[in-house]
Design a protein around this motif. Structure first.
Motif, mmCIF file in Angstrom:
data_model
loop_
_atom_site.group_PDB
_atom_site.id
_atom_site.type_symbol
_atom_site.label_atom_id
_atom_site.label_comp_id
_atom_site.label_asym_id
_atom_site.label_seq_id
_atom_site.Cartn_x
_atom_site.Cartn_y
_atom_site.Cartn_z
ATOM 1 N N MET A 97 -38.108 -25.011 -9.673
ATOM 2 C CA MET A 97 -39.552 -25.250 -9.704
ATOM 3 C C MET A 97 -40.153 -24.964 -11.072
ATOM 4 O O MET A 97 -41.365 -25.047 -11.252
ATOM 5 C CB MET A 97 -40.226 -24.375 -8.640
ATOM 6 C CG MET A 97 -39.856 -24.783 -7.214
ATOM 7 S SD MET A 97 -40.124 -23.454 -5.999
ATOM 8 C CE MET A 97 -41.868 -23.149 -6.208
ATOM 9 N N GLY A 98 -39.288 -24.617 -12.037
ATOM 10 C CA GLY A 98 -39.751 -24.388 -13.395
ATOM 11 C C GLY A 98 -40.287 -23.006 -13.661
ATOM 12 O O GLY A 98 -40.838 -22.743 -14.732
ATOM 13 N N LEU A 99 -40.120 -22.093 -12.696
ATOM 14 C CA LEU A 99 -40.622 -20.731 -12.890
ATOM 15 C C LEU A 99 -39.802 -20.028 -13.973
ATOM 16 O O LEU A 99 -38.565 -20.031 -13.936
ATOM 17 C CB LEU A 99 -40.537 -19.948 -11.579
ATOM 18 C CG LEU A 99 -41.641 -20.281 -10.574
ATOM 19 C CD1 LEU A 99 -41.140 -20.210 -9.159
ATOM 20 C CD2 LEU A 99 -42.820 -19.349 -10.776
ATOM 21 N N THR A 100 -40.497 -19.439 -14.910
ATOM 22 C CA THR A 100 -39.822 -18.779 -16.030
ATOM 23 C C THR A 100 -39.695 -17.283 -15.843
ATOM 24 O O THR A 100 -38.893 -16.646 -16.522
ATOM 25 C CB THR A 100 -40.594 -19.048 -17.342
ATOM 26 O OG1 THR A 100 -41.953 -18.584 -17.197
ATOM 27 C CG2 THR A 100 -40.600 -20.527 -17.671
ATOM 28 N N HIS A 101 -40.468 -16.713 -14.930
ATOM 29 C CA HIS A 101 -40.399 -15.273 -14.734
ATOM 30 C C HIS A 101 -39.107 -14.910 -14.012
ATOM 31 O O HIS A 101 -38.712 -15.575 -13.048
ATOM 32 C CB HIS A 101 -41.598 -14.762 -13.937
ATOM 33 C CG HIS A 101 -41.808 -13.296 -14.065
ATOM 34 N ND1 HIS A 101 -41.048 -12.380 -13.369
ATOM 35 C CD2 HIS A 101 -42.656 -12.571 -14.838
ATOM 36 C CE1 HIS A 101 -41.437 -11.167 -13.691
ATOM 37 N NE2 HIS A 101 -42.415 -11.246 -14.582
ATOM 38 N N PRO A 102 -38.404 -13.828 -14.447
ATOM 39 C CA PRO A 102 -37.104 -13.499 -13.839
ATOM 40 C C PRO A 102 -37.186 -13.047 -12.394
ATOM 41 O O PRO A 102 -36.204 -13.144 -11.666
ATOM 42 C CB PRO A 102 -36.568 -12.375 -14.734
ATOM 43 C CG PRO A 102 -37.779 -11.798 -15.407
ATOM 44 C CD PRO A 102 -38.718 -12.947 -15.584
ATOM 45 N N MET B 66 -41.364 -10.513 -6.961
ATOM 46 C CA MET B 66 -41.807 -9.153 -7.237
ATOM 47 C C MET B 66 -43.181 -9.172 -7.913
ATOM 48 O O MET B 66 -44.077 -8.404 -7.561
ATOM 49 C CB MET B 66 -40.798 -8.422 -8.128
ATOM 50 C CG MET B 66 -41.146 -6.957 -8.368
ATOM 51 S SD MET B 66 -39.945 -6.112 -9.415
ATOM 52 C CE MET B 66 -40.379 -6.784 -11.030
ATOM 53 N N VAL B 67 -43.354 -10.086 -8.877
ATOM 54 C CA VAL B 67 -44.650 -10.221 -9.541
ATOM 55 C C VAL B 67 -45.724 -10.592 -8.526
ATOM 56 O O VAL B 67 -46.810 -10.004 -8.495
ATOM 57 C CB VAL B 67 -44.571 -11.287 -10.649
ATOM 58 C CG1 VAL B 67 -45.963 -11.553 -11.222
ATOM 59 C CG2 VAL B 67 -43.632 -10.837 -11.742
ATOM 60 N N THR C 236 -36.456 -0.389 -9.405
ATOM 61 C CA THR C 236 -36.415 -1.775 -9.851
ATOM 62 C C THR C 236 -37.654 -2.138 -10.643
ATOM 63 O O THR C 236 -37.573 -2.802 -11.675
ATOM 64 C CB THR C 236 -36.273 -2.714 -8.633
ATOM 65 O OG1 THR C 236 -35.021 -2.464 -7.993
ATOM 66 C CG2 THR C 236 -36.306 -4.175 -9.067
ATOM 67 N N SER C 237 -38.813 -1.683 -10.191
ATOM 68 C CA SER C 237 -40.071 -2.075 -10.833
ATOM 69 C C SER C 237 -40.428 -1.191 -12.016
ATOM 70 O O SER C 237 -40.987 -1.666 -13.009
ATOM 71 C CB SER C 237 -41.210 -2.037 -9.813
ATOM 72 O OG SER C 237 -40.969 -2.903 -8.744
#
Length: 566
Positions: free
Chosen positions: A523-528, A532-533, A243-244
């Motif tokens: 919450m406005g998070l743009t990272h998919p 994980m990040v 996945t990563s």
């Protein structure tokens, strides 16, 4: 001897086989060909390819028969599933044997965690082997839950014979090449076993020294020339597609008819959504064939090659005397599973229930309060962890947080969130504080107890109040993933097994992850994949800037640095 005589008689056709699968195209990983065959099984072992008398005969319908797949390197904890649950999911995708590195749970619970993995998988229909974690703790720059040395290693190898093929990925390659006594003691103890490597970017004479010390494989190659040097110098190259990290497209062109035994396909990590949607080793086989690898070669790299590397006798092939792990697939392009037999038993007749109680609560945090995440403004310009899209490396950047009442605050308008790592193993009270750019968080907070490698509690947010609610929620449920907005928990996934794994089925875990994803969007998070990040922002062995419970770490200098740059 009586059993041996029984098997010999059965192999000669003098007594009944338990099972005969007829009308199949056998993917023969020993001869490297596909040929018509019948396959007879007795007592979980393949007898041969002839037309045997059998108690039960199954018409294969002309489909392909592959050996059960062998996963050569995975951290089961990455699936967020309890080991028996993961085993059942993987088995349905054709996996028959798994070599895992329980590095994550070992950093939380030490010997207790490793024993839980071993005991909960002891009697399962698929074989789970454990490599002994080589780097617990991973560094001196953070606090983890345990320390493992040669004494613990010898104890476990003696107590669980046959379950430890060798020593897990030796990440501390500087310690190897510079002769660290503790590192060398582990390598010496494992000298007659398999020793997995982990040496990204290591080359030349330093690579020679690393190999001379014992490591015989590497799953960290990302460039073709790096893999070529390691293969030339005798390392077994594990081509990773998880996945990563996605390395299969870059490395696959190196596989030829002359060198194919030197490669295996591995996952390293496989998150629950990918496990449900894409699969396990069957997905890596699909990807390899789509990228042009000849199908028999692909199957060999997911069966006989890892079995031979780890010395797993009578695994990885379908032939007389081999364990009857059999996977019928409709074709050698999509690898759609038709039927699975494990040790000659149909998957639907297998049980993956393990009567082993999971470890107790691993959350030991000194009481948090409304001031726990406050950052005094001792300057105007702060060192900031900057996320690199699609990578676990980060940049060391500078940023100007909002200053109010002598406190440094997050600034969503410039994509600057506050970050905290709370020690959760011994209630030391350690809290590392900093800032991160690149999450795209506009409001609320996230918290997670999956934070490599020590798995302390990590939280990121736009305000201290939501960070506190998220951290307390993660603590109260024994570890897990949490999304909070305006003081309310929007979604959560409890991970009560070491704060790393759920005790629920895959479907429930995936649904919880989907709710968390929806909450993150709210919450406005743009990272998919923000969780994980988040899990890698505390990993102080991956450049450039990371945060642990001890503070900010300049990974290039391998030392703690102050938050303020002015």
């Amino acid at each position: 001897m009586e059993k041996q005589q029984t098997m010999i008689a059965a192999a000669r056709g003098r007594s009944l086989a338990d099972l005969l699968i007829t009308n199949i195209q056998l993917v023969n990983t020993l001869s490297g060909e596909i040929h018509p065959a019948n396959v007879a099984v007795r007592d979980g072992v393949v007898l041969g390819f002839e037309d045997y008398p059998a108690r039960k005969t199954v018409d294969g319908g002309g489909v392909y028969l592959c050996p059960g797949f062998v996963e050569a390197h995975i951290h089961i904890e990455s699936t967020l599933l309890a080991p028996p649950v993961f085993a059942g999911v993987a088995a349905a995708r054709g996996t028959a044997a798994v070599v895992c590195d329980p590095h994550e749970i070992a950093n939380v619970l030490g010997v207790e965690g490793i024993e839980y993995v071993l005991q909960s998988t002891r009697d399962l229909p698929i074989s789970i082997y454990c490599m002994f974690p080589s780097c617990v703790p991973a560094t001196h720059l953070e606090n983890c839950g345990a320390r493992l040395g040669v004494v613990e290693m010898q104890f476990l190898i003696n107590k669980y014979p046959g379950r430890f093929p060798g020593l897990g990925e030796m990440m501390n390659f500087p310690g190897v090449i510079h002769g660290d006594p503790d590192v060398l003691a582990k390598l010496e103890l494992a000298r007659d076993l398999v020793i997995d490597g982990h040496a990204p970017g290591l080359t030349g004479m330093d690579l020679n020294a690393y190999i001379v010390a014992g490591p015989g494989s590497d799953h960290e190659c990302v460039q073709l020339e790096e893999a070529r040097e390691k293969l030339r110098k005798g390392m077994h190259v594990m081509i990773r597609q998880g996945t990563s990290e996605h390395n299969i497209a870059e490395l696959l062109p190196m596989v030829t008819d002359s060198n194919w035994p030197g490669f295996s396909l591995v996952s390293d990590d496989r998150h629950p959504g990918d496990l449900a949607r894409l699969g396990h080793m069957d997905e890596n086989l699909r990807r390899a064939v789509q990228l042009g690898l000849e199908p028999v070669r692909a199957v060999q790299m997911a069966t006989i090659n890892p079995a031979r590397y780890f010395g797993l006798k009578h695994r990885g092939a379908i032939a007389p005397g081999y364990r009857a792990d059999l996977v019928l697939v409709e074709d050698l392009k999509d690898f759609k599973i038709n039927k699975v037999y494990l040790g000659g038993v149909a998957l639907e007749e297998c049980s993956f229930n393990a009567a082993v109680a999971p470890p107790g609560n691993s959350m030991h945090i000194r009481k948090l309060n409304e001031h726990s995440f406050a950052i005094p403004a001792n300057g105007t310009t702060a060192r900031v962890i900057e996320i690199v899209p699609g990578q676990i490396v980060t940049n060391a950047a500078l940023g100007r947080p909002v200053i109010h009442d002598d406190l440094a605050l997050a600034d969503p308008s410039s994509d600057l969130a506050k970050l905290a790592v709370v020690e959760r193993h011994r209630a030391t009270g350690n809290i590392g504080l900093g800032f991160v750019r690149g999450l795209g968080m506009q409001r609320g907070a996230l918290a997670s107890t999956v934070a490599h490698d020590s798995h302390n509690l990590i939280t990121a947010g736009t305000n201290d109040a939501d960070m506190l609610v998220a951290a307390r929620a993660a603590q109260d449920m024994g570890g897990g993933l949490v999304a909070v907005r305006d003081g309310n928990v929007l979604a959560a996934l409890p991970l009560p097994i070491a704060g790393l794994m759920s005790d629920k089925p895959l479907e429930e875990v995936v649904r919880a992850m989907e709710k968390l994803s929806t909450a993150c969007e709210d919450m406005g998070l743009t990272h998919p994949n923000p969780f994980m990040v988040l899990s890698f922002l505390a990993l102080p062995v991956i450049p450039e800037l990371k945060l642990t419970d001890k503070g900010l770490v300049d990974v290039n200098r391998f030392e703690l640095v102050g938050l303020w740059a002015d």
